[in-house]
Write a protein that holds these residues in place. Structure first.
Motif, PDB file in Angstrom:
ATOM      1  N   PRO A  71       0.818  -1.223   0.000  1.00 55.50           N
ATOM      2  CA  PRO A  71       0.000   0.000   0.000  1.00 55.50           C
ATOM      3  C   PRO A  71       0.856   1.280   0.000  1.00 55.50           C
ATOM      4  O   PRO A  71       1.831   1.376   0.738  1.00 55.50           O
ATOM      5  CB  PRO A  71      -0.824  -0.126   1.291  1.00 55.50           C
ATOM      6  N   GLY A  90      -5.366   3.392  -0.017  1.00 57.47           N
ATOM      7  CA  GLY A  90      -4.891   2.632  -1.164  1.00 57.47           C
ATOM      8  C   GLY A  90      -3.618   3.243  -1.716  1.00 57.47           C
ATOM      9  O   GLY A  90      -2.647   3.427  -0.993  1.00 57.47           O
ATOM     10  N   GLY A 148      -2.493  -0.266  -5.865  1.00 57.65           N
ATOM     11  CA  GLY A 148      -3.757  -0.992  -5.693  1.00 57.65           C
ATOM     12  C   GLY A 148      -4.105  -1.853  -6.887  1.00 57.65           C
ATOM     13  O   GLY A 148      -4.688  -2.927  -6.739  1.00 57.65           O
ATOM     14  N   GLY A 163      -3.892  -4.560  -4.466  1.00 59.56           N
ATOM     15  CA  GLY A 163      -4.975  -4.287  -3.516  1.00 59.56           C
ATOM     16  C   GLY A 163      -4.590  -3.185  -2.536  1.00 59.56           C
ATOM     17  O   GLY A 163      -3.517  -2.575  -2.663  1.00 59.56           O
ATOM     18  N   THR A 164      -5.445  -2.933  -1.584  1.00 57.45           N
ATOM     19  CA  THR A 164      -5.218  -1.803  -0.678  1.00 57.45           C
ATOM     20  C   THR A 164      -4.925  -2.291   0.751  1.00 57.45           C
ATOM     21  O   THR A 164      -4.735  -3.482   0.981  1.00 57.45           O
ATOM     22  CB  THR A 164      -6.433  -0.848  -0.689  1.00 57.45           C
ATOM     23  N   THR A 165      -4.876  -1.329   1.662  1.00 53.27           N
ATOM     24  CA  THR A 165      -4.471  -1.625   3.045  1.00 53.27           C
ATOM     25  C   THR A 165      -5.204  -2.833   3.633  1.00 53.27           C
ATOM     26  O   THR A 165      -4.581  -3.688   4.271  1.00 53.27           O
ATOM     27  CB  THR A 165      -4.708  -0.379   3.918  1.00 53.27           C
ATOM     28  N   ASN A 204      -6.091  -5.500   2.397  1.00 59.41           N
ATOM     29  CA  ASN A 204      -5.546  -6.788   1.975  1.00 59.41           C
ATOM     30  C   ASN A 204      -4.281  -7.182   2.746  1.00 59.41           C
ATOM     31  O   ASN A 204      -3.779  -8.291   2.564  1.00 59.41           O
ATOM     32  CB  ASN A 204      -5.202  -6.768   0.476  1.00 59.41           C
ATOM     33  N   HIS A 259      -5.722   6.489 -10.440  1.00 60.84           N
ATOM     34  CA  HIS A 259      -5.264   5.126 -10.564  1.00 60.84           C
ATOM     35  C   HIS A 259      -6.129   4.430 -11.606  1.00 60.84           C
ATOM     36  O   HIS A 259      -7.082   3.718 -11.281  1.00 60.84           O
ATOM     37  CB  HIS A 259      -5.336   4.464  -9.198  1.00 60.84           C
ATOM     38  N   ASP A 269      -7.171   0.622 -11.581  1.00 57.19           N
ATOM     39  CA  ASP A 269      -8.185   0.054 -10.697  1.00 57.19           C
ATOM     40  C   ASP A 269      -9.463   0.886 -10.635  1.00 57.19           C
ATOM     41  O   ASP A 269     -10.299   0.682  -9.758  1.00 57.19           O
ATOM     42  CB  ASP A 269      -7.616  -0.201  -9.298  1.00 57.19           C
ATOM     43  N   ASN A 273      -9.982   3.953  -9.848  1.00 55.03           N
ATOM     44  CA  ASN A 273     -10.029   4.967  -8.784  1.00 55.03           C
ATOM     45  C   ASN A 273      -9.398   6.248  -9.351  1.00 55.03           C
ATOM     46  O   ASN A 273      -8.192   6.426  -9.352  1.00 55.03           O
ATOM     47  CB  ASN A 273      -9.244   4.443  -7.577  1.00 55.03           C
ATOM     48  N   GLU A 300     -10.469   5.184  -1.555  1.00 62.01           N
ATOM     49  CA  GLU A 300      -9.346   5.045  -0.617  1.00 62.01           C
ATOM     50  C   GLU A 300      -9.212   6.194   0.367  1.00 62.01           C
ATOM     51  O   GLU A 300      -8.327   6.170   1.214  1.00 62.01           O
ATOM     52  CB  GLU A 300      -8.040   4.902  -1.407  1.00 62.01           C
ATOM     53  N   LYS A 347     -11.429  -1.080  -5.343  1.00 61.71           N
ATOM     54  CA  LYS A 347     -11.141  -0.218  -4.189  1.00 61.71           C
ATOM     55  C   LYS A 347     -12.467   0.293  -3.659  1.00 61.71           C
ATOM     56  O   LYS A 347     -13.320   0.725  -4.424  1.00 61.71           O
ATOM     57  CB  LYS A 347     -10.301   0.979  -4.602  1.00 61.71           C
TER      58      LYS A 347
END
Lengths: 462, 462
Positions: free
Chosen positions: A130, A149, A153, A157-159, A161, A371, A374, A376, A415, B184
């Motif tokens: 992350p 994130g 990500g 993936g983000t935090t 995960n 991003h 993903d 975002n 995020e 996300k």
């Protein structure tokens, strides 16, 4: 009558308590100053979970609101003490307790700065993916509270995960430990992930157990200039459809590229409507393989400016510039609203297409740097002047961005969290019954509502 | 007085309701028959979330317990209707609604059988890693309810790492949708992951949104015979410490290898105290690289039987045998207790070392076949005769296994859940205050306690 400063200085020690007006003022907002509403009445800098427990027990007894705070680098008002009370500044709790190579886990205090943590684990040839762009200041506790994130990500993936367990202080002051250092755990409700993204409303995170993965041995940066935003969107979908998953896949719109050029050796071309910044990681042969695939996709789609950056230092300059984009824009514009809507990856082109329309409809600059890989996107509304009219227009623009994302099957925050910024949209996003469910959970865990009141959902008028 | 069968047949349709005694009997337990306590009073086979909602509203109004059930392949008694009432058999809700290549997500009904789902996504060159060994029968809904794992957990994590959203029916009968198809999402409390592992006690999962990843193009199986269990443990740690992460890294103890030989062309050597089964996946050059690393680690440690299986069909035979191990053992022994304790990866050797001692202390066979790479070991207690004495001894053995795992910093369940089997150990594992917290959450979401009562924690005597 209670005297917060005196009481808390007696319960802890004087150097952990701040009540000077100038100190209190600086804790009134996160990195978006216009969220500031009230100063806190006291700021506490705890050095242990026991300190936090002491403060919470006192606050609970006296019905004082408590707002936990990492670095204050949030963008949604999550750590803003709307009702005053106590702000818990966690930054003194910053030890990296353990990096365990054999188990590929780490234990850190919640106030640990993310980039320090990155360095510590990478020294052991391990990797904590992350990477919110505020990583040089933001803390692990804050990252967990907002389910943060970052560009990586798309692949990693983000935090959420990477959190295996937490130590945290409940709203009654009890300290509990959830999850643990096992990578598999199916023991009762997943309290660890209930806390992840709870924005300080259910307790105070004091320690974090993270899952780590092996550090990818190589990486490579590719920069792609796109004559049209449409082309950029097309490249993103084609790359994804071909099964290549870059570690980062960032989209930067024309308006933003100019601001980055002072950090980059070979300037980005101002005529391009968008740039894509990609990083590939893994073992060398795999990266070569992916780089060739991406290069050929770009060539087939008629890209003229494609840069495969071999020099590590030069590659870093692009990413440094990218991570500085928000503060740079903040310094150029009077007001910057960074949106955080996220759409399914395959809807990214549609969201990008909608932005010029929103810009035209409101007469405001609406850029995007986000991003892409993903979905975002971080559309940004940029105000050169702040007055009632531009404020109203910017609210309209935000409203249009959010509605567009929702209509594409997206969510209102990828995020940054909800905080104050998005609470008015919560019901629209997840439905009335689910908002009720969140409130039921909040009530069960924090019956007196002392933890970070006024966040995530809007309060009913009393 | 209520008449469950009649009422429900009127509310749904007759073919969705079972009340014949022989039907009810077969829903009294999961795959461990000795958990059976009471038959349900009715079994419902809903075909939509609306059906489930109808049943739950009826059950809520009449205070009837409801126990959701996937395939009934669980090993911890999670779907056992201890108080009778209604069992919801979800297996008719088995459509794969969407596999979205561009967004790398899938939407499925909760009763979808895992191996059908695997096949559907792999056809699109996508990959859904979770692989509980019951995959040919178990359902996605059941996997989520138990936070199921499997051998691929070592590299890819477990079910929780791949759930993006859910549709589920709350205990008041309302249908809600959590999360979504965005990878996300930071919108309020993570209800999706609160439901993941909640074992049917907070509502009924009706639909699942999963995150997918690109299908690794190649794989390779390596089989390693280890003269001593100690050597196997040493190989596992050395591989991990060297940063190689196989997709699967399974440990099979001497007692179990014999049972596998009827499925394998070249028999496993009975003198070996343990075998390791490894699968590597990724692109070819990366696999070659890792295979060479592992081969050289094994050679350095003096391994004589190392088989790199080039033929895909032969490789599959080893993994098929592995996945059949539990049913095979169940057919050979009168009673089989499959433990699911998990320890930090670096404590795996210590747990393995403790098993012969537990075997000696109780006079029972205690084997181990499990996921060495992630510390989820599955010690098994095997009874040739079932009587009061062996039952008592087996309880002692389980107690010793659990205590050993806890003392090594482990957890009491890695992937099976708590159900009935481990509820007595919950407080020891996560502490009194945290158990209270689970109960507070349960009470907030299911105030009348109709959803799967008697699970996860032990009930207070009335």
């Amino acid at each position: 009558m209670i005297n917060l400063g005196k009481d808390l200085s007696r319960l802890l020690s004087k150097d952990k308590v701040k009540t000077d007006p100038e100190d209190l003022y600086s804790y009134a907002s996160d990195s978006i100053r216009y969220y500031a509403k009230n100063n806190p009445d006291a700021v506490i800098l705890p050095s242990s979970a026991e300190d936090v427990s002491t403060v919470i027990k006192y606050a609970n007894k006296n019905s004082i609101p408590v707002t936990p705070r990492g670095a204050g680098s949030g963008l949604a008002g999550g750590c803003v003490p709307v009702d005053g009370g106590i702000v818990l500044d966690m930054k003194r709790m910053n030890s990296i307790v353990e990096v365990n190579r054999g188990n590929m886990t780490a234990i850190t205090e919640a106030g640990t700065v993310l980039s320090n943590f990155h360095r510590a684990v990478e020294k052991e040839n391990l990797f904590y993916p992350p990477d919110p762009q505020s990583m040089s200041v933001c803390t692990l506790g804050g990252n967990i509270a907002t389910r943060a994130g970052g560009p990586r990500g798309v692949k990693y993936g983000t935090t959420g995960n990477y959190v295996l367990g937490l130590e945290f202080v409940l709203p009654d002051g009890e300290i509990i430990n959830t999850g643990g250092t096992c990578v598999k755990n199916s023991v009762g409700y997943d309290i660890t992930h209930l806390m992840t993204g709870s924005e300080g409303t259910l307790g105070v995170i004091t320690k974090v157990i993270s899952r780590l993965i092996p550090l990818p041995p190589c990486k490579k940066t590719i920069i792609v200039g796109c004559k049209t935003a449409e082309l950029a969107a097309q490249i993103v979908s084609t790359i994804t459809a071909n099964g290549a998953v870059p570690a980062m896949l960032e989209y930067i719109s024309q308006g933003a590229t100019g601001f980055l050029n002072s950090y980059i050796k070979t300037p980005l071309i101002s005529e391009m409507e968008a740039y894509l910044f990609l990083e590939l990681d893994g073992i060398e042969s795999q990266i070569e393989n992916e780089a060739n695939k991406i290069r050929s996709i770009c060539k087939d789609l008629g890209v003229s400016d494609i840069r495969v950056i071999e020099d590590a230092k030069e590659a870093k300059s692009y990413w440094d510039a990218r991570s500085k984009l928000q503060p740079i824009l903040q310094s150029f514009f009077k007001k910057l609203i960074v949106e955080d809507v996220t759409v399914p990856r395959d809807k990214f082109p549609e969201l990008i297409r909608a932005l010029p329309e929103i810009s035209a409809a409101t007469g405001l600059l609406v850029g995007a740097a986000g991003h892409a890989g993903d979905g975002n996107v971080h559309p940004s509304v940029l105000l050169g002047e702040v007055n009632d009219e531009t404020n109203k227009k910017s609210e309209e623009a935000v409203d249009m961005i959010i509605n567009e994302a929702i209509s594409l099957g997206g969510c209102i925050s990828g995020e940054h969290g909800i905080g104050l910024h998005k609470s008015a949209y919560l019901e629209k996003s997840i439905g009335k019954r689910q908002v009720e469910l969140l409130k039921q959970i909040k009530k069960a865990i924090d019956p007196d509502g002392i933890m970070n009141p006024g966040k995530i959902w809007t309060r009913e008028a009393k």
